[in-house]
Design a protein around this motif. Sequence first.
Motif, short mmCIF file in Angstrom:
data_model
loop_
_atom_site.label_atom_id
_atom_site.label_comp_id
_atom_site.label_asym_id
_atom_site.label_seq_id
_atom_site.Cartn_x
_atom_site.Cartn_y
_atom_site.Cartn_z
N ILE A 165 0.87 -1.18 0.00
CA ILE A 165 0.00 0.00 0.00
C ILE A 165 0.90 1.23 0.00
N ASP A 166 0.83 2.03 -1.07
CA ASP A 166 1.62 3.26 -1.20
C ASP A 166 0.84 4.41 -0.59
N ILE A 167 1.52 5.17 0.28
CA ILE A 167 0.88 6.33 0.93
C ILE A 167 1.74 7.55 0.65
N GLU A 168 1.13 8.57 0.03
CA GLU A 168 1.79 9.86 -0.17
C GLU A 168 1.28 10.84 0.88
N LEU A 169 2.19 11.67 1.40
CA LEU A 169 1.90 12.51 2.57
C LEU A 169 1.81 13.98 2.19
N TRP A 170 0.88 14.68 2.87
CA TRP A 170 0.80 16.14 2.78
C TRP A 170 1.56 16.72 3.97
N SER A 171 2.90 16.70 3.85
CA SER A 171 3.75 17.09 4.98
C SER A 171 3.76 18.59 5.22
N LYS A 172 3.45 19.41 4.20
CA LYS A 172 3.42 20.86 4.39
C LYS A 172 2.12 21.29 5.05
N GLU A 173 1.02 20.65 4.70
CA GLU A 173 -0.27 21.03 5.26
C GLU A 173 -0.48 20.45 6.66
N CYS A 174 0.08 19.25 6.94
CA CYS A 174 -0.07 18.58 8.25
C CYS A 174 1.30 18.17 8.75
N PRO A 175 2.14 19.09 9.17
CA PRO A 175 3.52 18.73 9.54
C PRO A 175 3.63 17.84 10.77
N LYS A 176 2.80 18.10 11.80
CA LYS A 176 2.90 17.30 13.03
C LYS A 176 2.48 15.85 12.79
N ALA A 177 1.35 15.67 12.14
CA ALA A 177 0.85 14.32 11.90
C ALA A 177 1.80 13.53 11.00
N CYS A 178 2.32 14.17 9.95
CA CYS A 178 3.23 13.48 9.04
C CYS A 178 4.55 13.14 9.71
N ARG A 179 5.10 14.06 10.52
CA ARG A 179 6.35 13.78 11.25
C ARG A 179 6.15 12.61 12.20
N ASN A 180 5.02 12.61 12.91
CA ASN A 180 4.71 11.52 13.83
C ASN A 180 4.63 10.19 13.09
N PHE A 181 3.93 10.17 11.95
CA PHE A 181 3.75 8.94 11.19
C PHE A 181 5.08 8.44 10.62
N VAL A 182 5.90 9.34 10.06
CA VAL A 182 7.16 8.95 9.44
C VAL A 182 8.13 8.41 10.48
N GLN A 183 8.23 9.07 11.63
CA GLN A 183 9.18 8.62 12.66
C GLN A 183 8.76 7.28 13.23
N LEU A 184 7.46 7.07 13.45
CA LEU A 184 7.01 5.77 13.95
C LEU A 184 7.30 4.67 12.93
N CYS A 185 7.19 5.00 11.64
CA CYS A 185 7.53 4.02 10.60
C CYS A 185 9.02 3.70 10.62
N MET A 186 9.85 4.73 10.82
CA MET A 186 11.30 4.52 10.86
C MET A 186 11.71 3.67 12.06
N GLU A 187 11.01 3.82 13.16
CA GLU A 187 11.33 3.07 14.38
C GLU A 187 10.77 1.66 14.37
N GLY A 188 10.00 1.29 13.31
CA GLY A 188 9.40 -0.04 13.26
C GLY A 188 8.25 -0.21 14.23
N TYR A 189 7.61 0.91 14.58
CA TYR A 189 6.53 0.89 15.57
C TYR A 189 5.31 0.12 15.05
N TYR A 190 5.07 0.22 13.72
CA TYR A 190 3.89 -0.41 13.15
C TYR A 190 4.14 -1.84 12.66
N ASP A 191 5.37 -2.33 12.74
CA ASP A 191 5.68 -3.68 12.27
C ASP A 191 4.95 -4.72 13.12
N GLY A 192 4.19 -5.57 12.46
CA GLY A 192 3.47 -6.62 13.16
C GLY A 192 2.13 -6.22 13.75
N THR A 193 1.74 -4.95 13.61
CA THR A 193 0.45 -4.51 14.16
C THR A 193 -0.68 -4.94 13.23
N ILE A 194 -1.89 -5.08 13.79
CA ILE A 194 -3.04 -5.56 13.03
C ILE A 194 -3.99 -4.41 12.75
#
Length: 467
Positions: A24-53
């Motif tokens: 699933i490809d997700i493109e981000l509106w990082s300029k319009e929603c900087p806090k939400a996009c930063r939160n989502f990208v960092q959690l992805c980098m940390e492997g926070y969502y790996d294995g979640t349902i």
Amino acid sequence: MSNIYIQEPPTNGKVLLVTSVGEIDIELWSKECPKACRNFVQLCMEGYYDGTIFHRVVKNFIVQGGDPTGSGDGGESIYGQTFKDEFHSRLRFTRRGLVAMANAGAHDNGSQFFFTLAEAPELQNKHTLFGKITGTTVFNMLKLVEVETDSNERPMFPHKIIRVEILSNPYDDIIPRVIKKNDEAKTDKKKKSKSKATKNFKLLSFGEEAEEDEVEVNEATNDLKHKSKSIHDLDVDPMLSAEPAVNEDEISKRKTDSDQEDSNESNDDDNSETVMSIRKKLKKDAPSENMAEEPVEKKEKNLSRSEQLRNEARQLKKELQGKKTVKQEDTPTEEEKDHDNEVVKEYKKELQKYKEIRKKMPKKGGSREEQTLAMLAKFQNKVQEVRQETADKEEAPVPEDNEDEGADPGIEWLGHKLDFEDKSQKVIDANVADLDRYEIFDPRNPMTQRRREESKQKMKDKKSSHR
């Protein structure tokens, strides 16, 4: 539908979710929603969502995930607490495939997110819309709905996120956190004891015999601790003896004897090689003696043979030369051919003539230009002379009998004139057809209108007459 995509702002950043239903490809509106996009990208980098349902599925509405506990009540943001909502006038819940933050109320965003399955205007200005699913991966997202759910909208066999890949990071300053894993689970595991197991001989399954056997085995293991164990070392079978059949002294003697034999064989080989090398040297040194010993008769035979071959070669050369001379005598010469063929003679004469002219022509430069100008002036004078002669002939015509028989017919064309028909004063009649004129039909012209009406009237009259 195209107006929807035109209204949406351009994206900046891309994330790939590898799920159990596909990518699933997700493109981000990082300029319009900087806090939400930063939160989502960092959690992805940390492997926070790996294995979640994906713990919540509502058909024709949303698919929710991002909770590491899988209960729907967990999940934390990178800020250590919930962060505020971010809304934009150009971001609206008008279609499927949009990604937004899940919350329990205003400004209660953590790690959970959801995908829209259809238009959801009731979620506008309540949830932060920060991304969209692109390409054909939307169909993979729609497969998440194909599960059975219970009364609480929880899937019976939920799909999960296997891993997350960041294809385009809009934030270069993100430093992933080191997440401490639960060490209690490791400490709860029982440590393996290093002490050896001992048998309890008080049990009924063991007895005095077992205890005696155990003592014998322990003694044998202590004796043969640093030796290779064999069944001969144990007094189990009286037919097997622990003494070796061959003593070590005999084995060592046999080894020494075999080594001596090998050395003798090698020495013999060396001696034979030295003898062969000496013989070869002697053969190389004695060629002169052998040559002297050769009989004189053989030399004479060799000389006579070479002389014979030379004589044969000379004879062959003579024969070949004789054949060539015969051929030359038989074939006629070029002069004889030219004498027979008059056309070739004329051709040769013309060729010689042009060769001489070409030799007289100067090379490129100032002299060449002067010559061309002189030739041009000569040609112009010739043309004027021919024109004047033709004009005189027209004024005073000569009878056919008195015409010059020796006149050059190749010059007459210089006196000809090229006359064109003057059509400037000619009146063009539109009713007269002319092949050299293009006809223009203008529908606005009254003449053409009348013609059309006349043709229509004629067609009507014909139809009425047929009826």
